[in-house]
Design a protein around this motif. Structure first.
Motif, PDB file in Angstrom:
ATOM      1  N   LEU A  92      16.894 -12.287  -4.980  1.00 38.91           N
ATOM      2  CA  LEU A  92      16.618 -11.001  -5.619  1.00 38.91           C
ATOM      3  C   LEU A  92      17.345  -9.878  -4.894  1.00 38.91           C
ATOM      4  N   LYS A  93      17.883  -8.945  -5.669  1.00 43.99           N
ATOM      5  CA  LYS A  93      18.481  -7.734  -5.125  1.00 43.99           C
ATOM      6  C   LYS A  93      17.701  -6.534  -5.650  1.00 43.99           C
ATOM      7  N   LEU A  94      17.255  -5.696  -4.734  1.00 46.24           N
ATOM      8  CA  LEU A  94      16.410  -4.540  -5.054  1.00 46.24           C
ATOM      9  C   LEU A  94      17.244  -3.265  -4.990  1.00 46.24           C
ATOM     10  N   TYR A  95      17.155  -2.450  -6.047  1.00 48.59           N
ATOM     11  CA  TYR A  95      17.909  -1.194  -6.124  1.00 48.59           C
ATOM     12  C   TYR A  95      16.961  -0.041  -6.467  1.00 48.59           C
ATOM     13  N   GLY A  96      17.335   1.157  -6.030  1.00 53.78           N
ATOM     14  CA  GLY A  96      16.548   2.334  -6.352  1.00 53.78           C
ATOM     15  C   GLY A  96      16.386   3.236  -5.145  1.00 53.78           C
ATOM     16  N   ASN A  97      15.524   4.219  -5.273  1.00 54.85           N
ATOM     17  CA  ASN A  97      15.288   5.179  -4.195  1.00 54.85           C
ATOM     18  C   ASN A  97      13.952   4.912  -3.510  1.00 54.85           C
ATOM     19  N   GLY A  98      13.906   5.160  -2.204  1.00 58.55           N
ATOM     20  CA  GLY A  98      12.639   5.168  -1.479  1.00 58.55           C
ATOM     21  C   GLY A  98      12.190   3.844  -0.903  1.00 58.55           C
ATOM     22  N   TRP A  99      13.027   2.809  -0.933  1.00 56.90           N
ATOM     23  CA  TRP A  99      12.587   1.490  -0.487  1.00 56.90           C
ATOM     24  C   TRP A  99      12.812   1.244   1.010  1.00 56.90           C
ATOM     25  N   LYS A 100      13.202   2.287   1.740  1.00 53.07           N
ATOM     26  CA  LYS A 100      13.333   2.132   3.201  1.00 53.07           C
ATOM     27  C   LYS A 100      11.988   2.289   3.896  1.00 53.07           C
ATOM     28  N   VAL A 101      10.982   2.693   3.135  1.00 52.42           N
ATOM     29  CA  VAL A 101       9.621   2.831   3.664  1.00 52.42           C
ATOM     30  C   VAL A 101       8.684   2.024   2.782  1.00 52.42           C
ATOM     31  N   PRO A 102       7.487   1.665   3.286  1.00 49.41           N
ATOM     32  CA  PRO A 102       6.535   0.916   2.451  1.00 49.41           C
ATOM     33  C   PRO A 102       5.987   1.778   1.318  1.00 49.41           C
ATOM     34  N   PRO A 103       5.399   1.152   0.307  1.00 46.85           N
ATOM     35  CA  PRO A 103       4.776   1.930  -0.772  1.00 46.85           C
ATOM     36  C   PRO A 103       3.549   2.671  -0.257  1.00 46.85           C
ATOM     37  N   LYS A 104       3.332   3.881  -0.770  1.00 41.13           N
ATOM     38  CA  LYS A 104       2.162   4.660  -0.364  1.00 41.13           C
ATOM     39  C   LYS A 104       0.909   4.071  -0.989  1.00 41.13           C
ATOM     40  N   ARG A 105      -0.233   4.379  -0.372  1.00 40.86           N
ATOM     41  CA  ARG A 105      -1.505   3.823  -0.826  1.00 40.86           C
ATOM     42  C   ARG A 105      -2.542   4.919  -0.975  1.00 40.86           C
ATOM     43  N   PHE A 106      -3.577   4.643  -1.789  1.00 45.44           N
ATOM     44  CA  PHE A 106      -4.634   5.603  -2.044  1.00 45.44           C
ATOM     45  C   PHE A 106      -5.687   5.570  -0.940  1.00 45.44           C
ATOM     46  N   GLY A 107      -6.402   6.694  -0.784  1.00 51.94           N
ATOM     47  CA  GLY A 107      -7.559   6.748   0.104  1.00 51.94           C
ATOM     48  C   GLY A 107      -7.209   6.866   1.576  1.00 51.94           C
ATOM     49  N   SER A 108      -8.239   7.143   2.381  1.00 55.11           N
ATOM     50  CA  SER A 108      -8.050   7.322   3.820  1.00 55.11           C
ATOM     51  C   SER A 108      -7.551   6.045   4.480  1.00 55.11           C
ATOM     52  N   LEU A 109      -8.176   4.908   4.152  1.00 53.10           N
ATOM     53  CA  LEU A 109      -7.740   3.637   4.733  1.00 53.10           C
ATOM     54  C   LEU A 109      -6.318   3.294   4.275  1.00 53.10           C
ATOM     55  N   GLY A 110      -6.023   3.656   3.040  1.00 49.94           N
ATOM     56  CA  GLY A 110      -4.683   3.408   2.523  1.00 49.94           C
ATOM     57  C   GLY A 110      -3.632   4.184   3.291  1.00 49.94           C
ATOM     58  N   LYS A 111      -3.957   5.415   3.648  1.00 51.89           N
ATOM     59  CA  LYS A 111      -3.016   6.237   4.408  1.00 51.89           C
ATOM     60  C   LYS A 111      -2.792   5.663   5.800  1.00 51.89           C
ATOM     61  N   VAL A 112      -3.880   5.173   6.410  1.00 52.39           N
ATOM     62  CA  VAL A 112      -3.754   4.561   7.742  1.00 52.39           C
ATOM     63  C   VAL A 112      -2.872   3.315   7.661  1.00 52.39           C
ATOM     64  N   ARG A 113      -3.128   2.489   6.640  1.00 54.60           N
ATOM     65  CA  ARG A 113      -2.336   1.271   6.472  1.00 54.60           C
ATOM     66  C   ARG A 113      -0.868   1.607   6.232  1.00 54.60           C
ATOM     67  N   TYR A 114      -0.618   2.647   5.441  1.00 53.15           N
ATOM     68  CA  TYR A 114       0.757   3.061   5.160  1.00 53.15           C
ATOM     69  C   TYR A 114       1.484   3.457   6.444  1.00 53.15           C
ATOM     70  N   ARG A 115       0.791   4.194   7.302  1.00 47.66           N
ATOM     71  CA  ARG A 115       1.421   4.640   8.553  1.00 47.66           C
ATOM     72  C   ARG A 115       1.743   3.457   9.459  1.00 47.66           C
ATOM     73  N   LEU A 116       0.826   2.492   9.509  1.00 48.46           N
ATOM     74  CA  LEU A 116       1.077   1.306  10.325  1.00 48.46           C
ATOM     75  C   LEU A 116       2.249   0.502   9.777  1.00 48.46           C
ATOM     76  N   GLU A 117       2.257   0.332   8.441  1.00 50.33           N
ATOM     77  CA  GLU A 117       3.339  -0.410   7.808  1.00 50.33           C
ATOM     78  C   GLU A 117       4.685   0.284   7.991  1.00 50.33           C
ATOM     79  N   LYS A 118       4.622   1.592   8.145  1.00 49.48           N
ATOM     80  CA  LYS A 118       5.844   2.373   8.318  1.00 49.48           C
ATOM     81  C   LYS A 118       6.363   2.276   9.755  1.00 49.48           C
ATOM     82  N   ILE A 119       5.419   2.184  10.705  1.00 50.45           N
ATOM     83  CA  ILE A 119       5.789   2.159  12.121  1.00 50.45           C
ATOM     84  C   ILE A 119       6.348   0.801  12.537  1.00 50.45           C
TER      85      ILE A 119
END
Length: 356
Positions: free
Chosen positions: A194-221
């Motif tokens: 598979l080849k993935l194209y588009g914008n914004g894929w250098k970071v993980p997808p954002k998530r809803f809620g407080s726990l989602g934000k924490v998970r997003y930051r960890l996935e980003k780090i």
């Protein structure tokens, strides 16, 4: 001569009609240029709102391209072109907002059938809604007969083209997260396919809620610390969608949301134009609009493994049959409701009728 102001285009300066605009990727502004041409034929001048304001012109009507804040003015008629679902643009489900418009052009079968609900929960008149489909400019590279590369000439197996976004509300019908699942499956079980194209894929997808934000930051780090890409299949933005799709056998073609009646965007048409076989998930009744022989229905597979086996076993002859079905559809009257010409004719026809 009638004059209309167009709202909802960030650049202004009539950029929405400019074929050389940097925002005219994949010729996406063609429908608006065709709209302008039909308007002129009917004695109507169209400009973005800033141009009319600068020239001291009070418009007879306004056209809103997608839902943005309504600007009260002197226009005697206000029109809305509703493209997206409320999952992406919440205003599209806001009755107070929609009730500010005299006419709404939409693909939404529920609005076309029932109209809006008032504060008491009752449906109001549906007569203000006029049916359109998302218009689909035909790439110049296609040619009049939509001939495209055969199975053996396509170097890439499967792709996904889209930005790394998320729904703006919690809804089980959203498919942004399903695109991510598809990418992750291929990266894990069919690496390199598979080849993935588009914008914004250098970071993980954002998530809803407080726990989602924490998970997003960890996935980003973690990828930053490890030096590994978040999505190994990521190729960067596509130069043009046609260039990618015409060199690829299959495309993961998921709408932004599923099971919303009438919601069919350009995604599946981009594939058909390029002779790439779409793996579609979106409108449950898609086969009523596009023949089932043109695409692979993702819902027919119990797992990505089953889907992958089907893709891997496809013969050049079977692939050609999809291409032939797509070509037959695109050159038939069935495609007409999805064309720029039909889009423009419907809107300008209604406006001309209202001011006759």
């Amino acid at each position: 001569m009638l004059t209309g102001s167009i709202y909802g285009w960030e650049n202004g300066e009539d950029d929405i009609f400019n074929p050389h605009s940097p925002r005219n990727r994949d010729n996406c502004l063609e429908p608006m240029r065709v709209l302008d041409a039909f308007a002129k034929q009917s004695g109507i001048n169209l400009h973005t709102a800033d141009v009319n304001e600068r020239n001291g012109i009070k418009p007879d009507f306004s056209i809103y391209v997608e839902s943005i804040d309504f600007v009260p003015g002197s226009a005697s008629k206000n029109y809305l072109i509703l493209f997206e679902t409320p999952l992406t643009v919440p205003k599209n489900a806001d009755c107070n907002y929609l009730n500010q418009f005299d006419v709404i052009f939409t693909w939404d079968h529920l609005l076309l059938k029932n109209g809006l609900r008032d504060q008491a929960g009752n449906f109001t008149s549906h007569t203000r809604f006029i049916q359109i489909q998302t218009p689909n400019p035909i790439p110049e590279e296609c040619g009049a007969d939509f001939q495209s590369a055969f199975f053996e000439q396509r170097q890439n197996f499967v792709c996904l083209i889209g930005s790394n976004r998320h729904a703006n509300c919690v809804d089980e019908r959203e498919l942004y997260s399903q695109r991510v699942k598809a990418v992750r499956w291929f990266e894990k079980f069919a690496p390199g396919k598979l080849k993935l194209y588009g914008n914004g894929w250098k970071v993980p997808p954002k998530r809803f809620g407080s726990l989602g934000k924490v998970r997003y930051r960890l996935e980003k780090i973690i990828p930053w610390l490890s030096g590994k890409p978040v999505f190994p299949s990521y190729q960067g933005p596509a130069k043009t969608k046609y260039a990618v799709l015409s060199n690829t056998k299959f495309c993961i073609c998921f709408e932004n949301a599923r099971d919303i009646s009438g919601y069919i965007t350009e995604k599946i048409f981009d594939c058909l134009f390029a002779g790439c076989v779409p793996i579609y998930w979106g409108d449950a009744n898609i086969a009523q609009f596009i023949p089932a022989e043109c695409f692979i229905d993702f819902r027919q597979f119990s797992s990505y493994e089953a889907l992958y086996k089907f893709m891997e076993s496809m013969t050049p002859e079977q692939f050609l049959s999809y291409q032939q079905a797509a070509r037959q559809f695109l050159t038939s009257s069935q495609f007409m409701p999805f064309s720029s010409q039909h889009f423009a004719k419907t809107i300008i026809g209604k406006i001309a009728q209202d001011f006759a």
